[in-house]
Motif scaffolding. Structure first.
Motif, PDB file in Angstrom:
ATOM      1  N   GLN A  22       0.872  -1.169   0.000  1.00 25.10           N
ATOM      2  CA  GLN A  22       0.000   0.000   0.000  1.00 25.10           C
ATOM      3  C   GLN A  22       0.910   1.220   0.000  1.00 25.10           C
ATOM      4  O   GLN A  22       1.476   1.585   1.021  1.00 25.10           O
ATOM      5  N   ILE A  23       1.060   1.832  -1.184  1.00 26.43           N
ATOM      6  CA  ILE A  23       1.937   2.986  -1.357  1.00 26.43           C
ATOM      7  C   ILE A  23       1.078   4.174  -1.766  1.00 26.43           C
ATOM      8  O   ILE A  23       0.149   4.023  -2.568  1.00 26.43           O
ATOM      9  N   ASP A  24       1.388   5.336  -1.246  1.00 28.78           N
ATOM     10  CA  ASP A  24       0.684   6.562  -1.605  1.00 28.78           C
ATOM     11  C   ASP A  24       0.659   6.690  -3.126  1.00 28.78           C
ATOM     12  O   ASP A  24       1.708   6.745  -3.768  1.00 28.78           O
ATOM     13  N   ASP A  25      -0.550   6.715  -3.718  1.00 33.86           N
ATOM     14  CA  ASP A  25      -0.690   6.721  -5.171  1.00 33.86           C
ATOM     15  C   ASP A  25      -0.039   7.948  -5.808  1.00 33.86           C
ATOM     16  O   ASP A  25       0.594   7.840  -6.856  1.00 33.86           O
ATOM     17  N   GLU A  26      -0.175   9.105  -5.169  1.00 40.82           N
ATOM     18  CA  GLU A  26       0.455  10.316  -5.717  1.00 40.82           C
ATOM     19  C   GLU A  26       1.972  10.172  -5.744  1.00 40.82           C
ATOM     20  O   GLU A  26       2.631  10.583  -6.697  1.00 40.82           O
ATOM     21  N   LEU A  27       2.511   9.571  -4.710  1.00 39.16           N
ATOM     22  CA  LEU A  27       3.956   9.376  -4.600  1.00 39.16           C
ATOM     23  C   LEU A  27       4.467   8.447  -5.692  1.00 39.16           C
ATOM     24  O   LEU A  27       5.448   8.760  -6.375  1.00 39.16           O
ATOM     25  N   ILE A  28       3.797   7.334  -5.894  1.00 36.07           N
ATOM     26  CA  ILE A  28       4.263   6.377  -6.900  1.00 36.07           C
ATOM     27  C   ILE A  28       4.071   6.933  -8.306  1.00 36.07           C
ATOM     28  O   ILE A  28       4.925   6.747  -9.177  1.00 36.07           O
ATOM     29  N   GLN A  29       2.971   7.652  -8.549  1.00 37.99           N
ATOM     30  CA  GLN A  29       2.747   8.246  -9.869  1.00 37.99           C
ATOM     31  C   GLN A  29       3.819   9.289 -10.179  1.00 37.99           C
ATOM     32  O   GLN A  29       4.308   9.380 -11.304  1.00 37.99           O
ATOM     33  N   LYS A  30       4.194  10.062  -9.181  1.00 35.46           N
ATOM     34  CA  LYS A  30       5.253  11.065  -9.367  1.00 35.46           C
ATOM     35  C   LYS A  30       6.586  10.386  -9.670  1.00 35.46           C
ATOM     36  O   LYS A  30       7.333  10.828 -10.550  1.00 35.46           O
ATOM     37  N   ALA A  31       6.880   9.299  -8.976  1.00 34.87           N
ATOM     38  CA  ALA A  31       8.127   8.554  -9.214  1.00 34.87           C
ATOM     39  C   ALA A  31       8.149   7.976 -10.621  1.00 34.87           C
ATOM     40  O   ALA A  31       9.175   8.026 -11.305  1.00 34.87           O
TER      41      ALA A  31
END
Length: 82
Positions: A22-31
Motif C-alpha cells: 500500500q503505497i501513496d498513489d500520488e507518490l508512486i505516480q510522481k516517481a
C-alpha cells in the motif's frame, strides 16, 4: 503504513516475490513520471536498487580513516616488476 503479502515463485533459477504494497498513489505516480518508468514495478525496483546502493556507500564511507595503509607503498613499483 505498508502492508506486505508475499508469494515466492521460482523463475529461471531466480526467486521472484510477488508483493502487494500500500503505497501513496500520488507518490508512486510522481516517481513513475519523473523517473520515466513505464510501470510502477519499474519505479519501485529502481528505488530499491538506489536505496541499497546508498546504504552500501554509507557503509564504505563509515570506514574512512579506519583502514591502515603503508604511506611508503609504491604501486608503480609493483607494476614495474611484472
Amino acid at each position: 503504513m505498508c502492508n506486505i503479502m508475499c508469494e515466492f515463485k521460482k523463475k529461471g533459477g531466480v526467486i521472484v516475490m510477488a508483493t502487494n504494497l500500500q503505497i501513496d498513489d500520488e507518490l508512486i505516480q510522481k516517481a513513475v513520471k519523473i523517473g520515466g518508468h513505464k510501470t510502477k514495478k519499474a519505479a519501485v525496483s529502481k528505488a530499491l536498487i538506489e536505496y541499497i546502493q546508498n546504504l552500501e556507500q554509507e557503509k564504505i564511507l563509515s570506514m574512512f580513516g579506519t583502514v591502515e595503509y603503508d604511506q611508503e607503498y609504491d604501486y608503480k613499483e609493483q607494476r614495474r616488476r611484472s
